[in-house]
Scaffold this active site. Structure first.
Site, PDB file in Angstrom:
ATOM      1  N   GLU A   1      41.081  37.439  42.158  1.00 62.78           N
ATOM      2  CA  GLU A   1      41.425  36.992  40.813  1.00 62.78           C
ATOM      3  C   GLU A   1      40.165  36.541  40.065  1.00 62.78           C
ATOM      4  O   GLU A   1      39.136  36.264  40.695  1.00 62.78           O
ATOM      5  CB  GLU A   1      42.403  35.799  40.916  1.00 62.78           C
ATOM      6  CG  GLU A   1      43.705  36.111  41.644  1.00 62.78           C
ATOM      7  CD  GLU A   1      44.725  36.812  40.744  1.00 62.78           C
ATOM      8  OE1 GLU A   1      44.344  37.364  39.690  1.00 62.78           O
ATOM      9  OE2 GLU A   1      45.909  36.808  41.115  1.00 62.78           O
TER      10      GLU A   1
ATOM     11  N   ASP B   1      44.607  40.956  34.485  1.00 63.85           N
ATOM     12  CA  ASP B   1      43.482  40.020  34.369  1.00 63.85           C
ATOM     13  C   ASP B   1      42.212  40.591  35.014  1.00 63.85           C
ATOM     14  O   ASP B   1      41.221  39.898  35.163  1.00 63.85           O
ATOM     15  CB  ASP B   1      43.836  38.667  35.017  1.00 63.85           C
ATOM     16  CG  ASP B   1      44.244  38.803  36.479  1.00 63.85           C
ATOM     17  OD1 ASP B   1      44.178  39.929  37.038  1.00 63.85           O
ATOM     18  OD2 ASP B   1      44.619  37.773  37.084  1.00 63.85           O
TER      19      ASP B   1
ATOM     20  N   HIS C   1      42.033  41.780  38.135  1.00 59.65           N
ATOM     21  CA  HIS C   1      41.916  41.629  39.597  1.00 59.65           C
ATOM     22  C   HIS C   1      41.955  42.986  40.300  1.00 59.65           C
ATOM     23  O   HIS C   1      42.602  43.929  39.835  1.00 59.65           O
ATOM     24  CB  HIS C   1      42.965  40.659  40.176  1.00 59.65           C
ATOM     25  CG  HIS C   1      44.375  41.135  40.160  1.00 59.65           C
ATOM     26  ND1 HIS C   1      45.414  40.411  39.616  1.00 59.65           N
ATOM     27  CD2 HIS C   1      44.954  42.253  40.657  1.00 59.65           C
ATOM     28  CE1 HIS C   1      46.542  41.063  39.778  1.00 59.65           C
ATOM     29  NE2 HIS C   1      46.292  42.192  40.402  1.00 59.65           N
TER      30      HIS C   1
ATOM     31  N   ASP D   1      45.616  44.069  50.756  1.00 59.27           N
ATOM     32  CA  ASP D   1      46.103  42.693  50.683  1.00 59.27           C
ATOM     33  C   ASP D   1      47.528  42.550  51.214  1.00 59.27           C
ATOM     34  O   ASP D   1      48.222  43.531  51.459  1.00 59.27           O
ATOM     35  CB  ASP D   1      46.013  42.170  49.236  1.00 59.27           C
ATOM     36  CG  ASP D   1      46.431  43.216  48.194  1.00 59.27           C
ATOM     37  OD1 ASP D   1      47.106  44.190  48.563  1.00 59.27           O
ATOM     38  OD2 ASP D   1      46.074  43.051  47.030  1.00 59.27           O
TER      39      ASP D   1
END
Ligand code: F6R
Length: 247
Positions: free
Chosen positions: A143, A136, A138, A67
Site C-alpha cells: 500500500e 491507490d 498498490h 498475497d
C-alpha cells in the site's frame, strides 16, 4: 516498457494469456508469480482453455502468489488460495504441490514471510510476475507508504482497499484488516513483469504510476525502474497514457 492497448476486457485477457502462455512454452519449468483480483480472471480462463486443448502444459510450472489475507484459511471462499484453486489451478494440469500462496493462518508471521522469500530465492527468482493494480497504486498488497517495502511482509490494509474488496464479502466488517504480501524486492527482481488493467476507474492511477514521480506514495511507480515491463490494458484504462503521448 511495452504497452499493449486492447479494445476491451476480453481482448486484454487474451493478450495477457498470450504473454503467460509464451513464457510457459519457452520455459516449461518456469516460475510464475501470480495475482488474484478481478482483472486476471479472463486471462486465467483463457489459459485453462488452451491447456485443455493441449496448446500449453503447466505440469512443470511452479507458481508463487503475491498475497493472502491474514486469518483466512485456504478453504475460506474469499482466501486467495481458494481463488487460485477455483479460477485456475483446478482447471489446468499443474501439480498443486508446486503452487504457493502465503499462509494467512501462520502463527509466526515473520517466519512465514521469511520462508516465502527463501523459497522464491531457492527457485532462482520469478520468471514472469503478473500484477494487477489497486486504485491507490498498490501492487500485491504493498500500500502507499513513506518507503518501499522490501521482503514479504504483513501489512495493514488501507480503508480504500478494504472498501474495494468489501464487494466480495457479506459485510465490510468481514474483510480482513491485514494481509501477507510479497514485497518489492521479489517483484523487482522478477525477470519480467506483466501488468493487467481494465476500466476507466484505473486510468488515473495508471497515468500517475507510469508518468508521475517514482514514489512509495504510488507503489506501482517503482515499476518505472524495472527493465522488462509489459502493460496490457483496455483503452479505458490506458486513456491517461494516451493523453500523455505514451501510446
Ligand atoms: C491481488 C493483488 C492486488 C490486485 C489489485 C487489483 O493478488 O495483488 O494488488 O491486483 O487490488 O485488483 P482488481 O484486479 O480486482 O482490480
Amino acid at each position: 516498457m511495452r504497452i499493449i492497448v486492447c479494445p476491451d476486457y476480453n481482448a486484454m485477457s487474451r493478450q495477457a494469456a498470450n504473454v503467460i502462455a509464451a513464457q510457459v512454452i519457452m520455459k516449461p519449468d518456469c516460475v510464475l508469480g501470480l495475482a488474484t483480483g478481478s482483472t486476471p480472471v479472463g486471462a486465467y480462463q483463457q489459459l485453462a482453455k488452451w491447456q485443455q486443448q493441449g496448446d500449453v502444459t503447466f505440469k512443470d510450472v511452479r507458481t508463487v502468489n503475491l498475497d493472502e489475507y491474514r486469518g483466512l484459511p485456504g478453504t475460506h471462499d474469499q482466501s486467495y488460495r481458494y481463488f487460485m484453486n477455483t479460477n485456475l489451478f483446478d482447471h489446468i494440469d499443474i501439480d498443486k504441490a508446486n503452487t504457493y500462496v502465503p499462509n494467512g493462518m501462520a502463527e509466526d508471521v515473520d517466519a512465514e514471510c521469511a520462508a516465502y522469500d527463501e523459497r522464491i530465492q531457492e527457485f532462482g527468482g520469478i520468471d514472469l510476475q503478473l500484477l494487477g493494480i489497486g486504485h491507490d497504486g498498490h501492487i500485491g498488497f504493498n500500500e502507499p507508504a513513506d518507503h518501499f517495502s522490501c521482503g514479504t511482509n504483513c501489512v495493514e490494509l488501507t480503508d480504500m482497499t478494504i472498501d474495494a474488496n468489501a464487494r466480495f464479502f457479506a459485510n465490510r466488517d468481514d474483510v480482513p484488516r491485514q494481509a501477507l504480501t510479497m514485497g518489492m524486492q521479489a517483484i523487482m527482481q522478477a525477470k519480467a513483469v506483466l501488468m493487467v488493467v481494465s476500466g476507466a476507474d484505473k486510468a488515473e492511477i495508471i497515468r500517475k504510476s507510469f508518468c508521475g514521480p517514482i514514489t512509495p506514495e504510488v507503489p506501482a511507480s517503482i515499476l518505472q525502474l524495472h527493465p522488462n515491463v509489459t502493460l496490457v490494458g483496455d483503452e479505458a484504462a490506458l486513456a491517461g497514457l494516451k493523453e500523455e503521448g505514451l501510446v
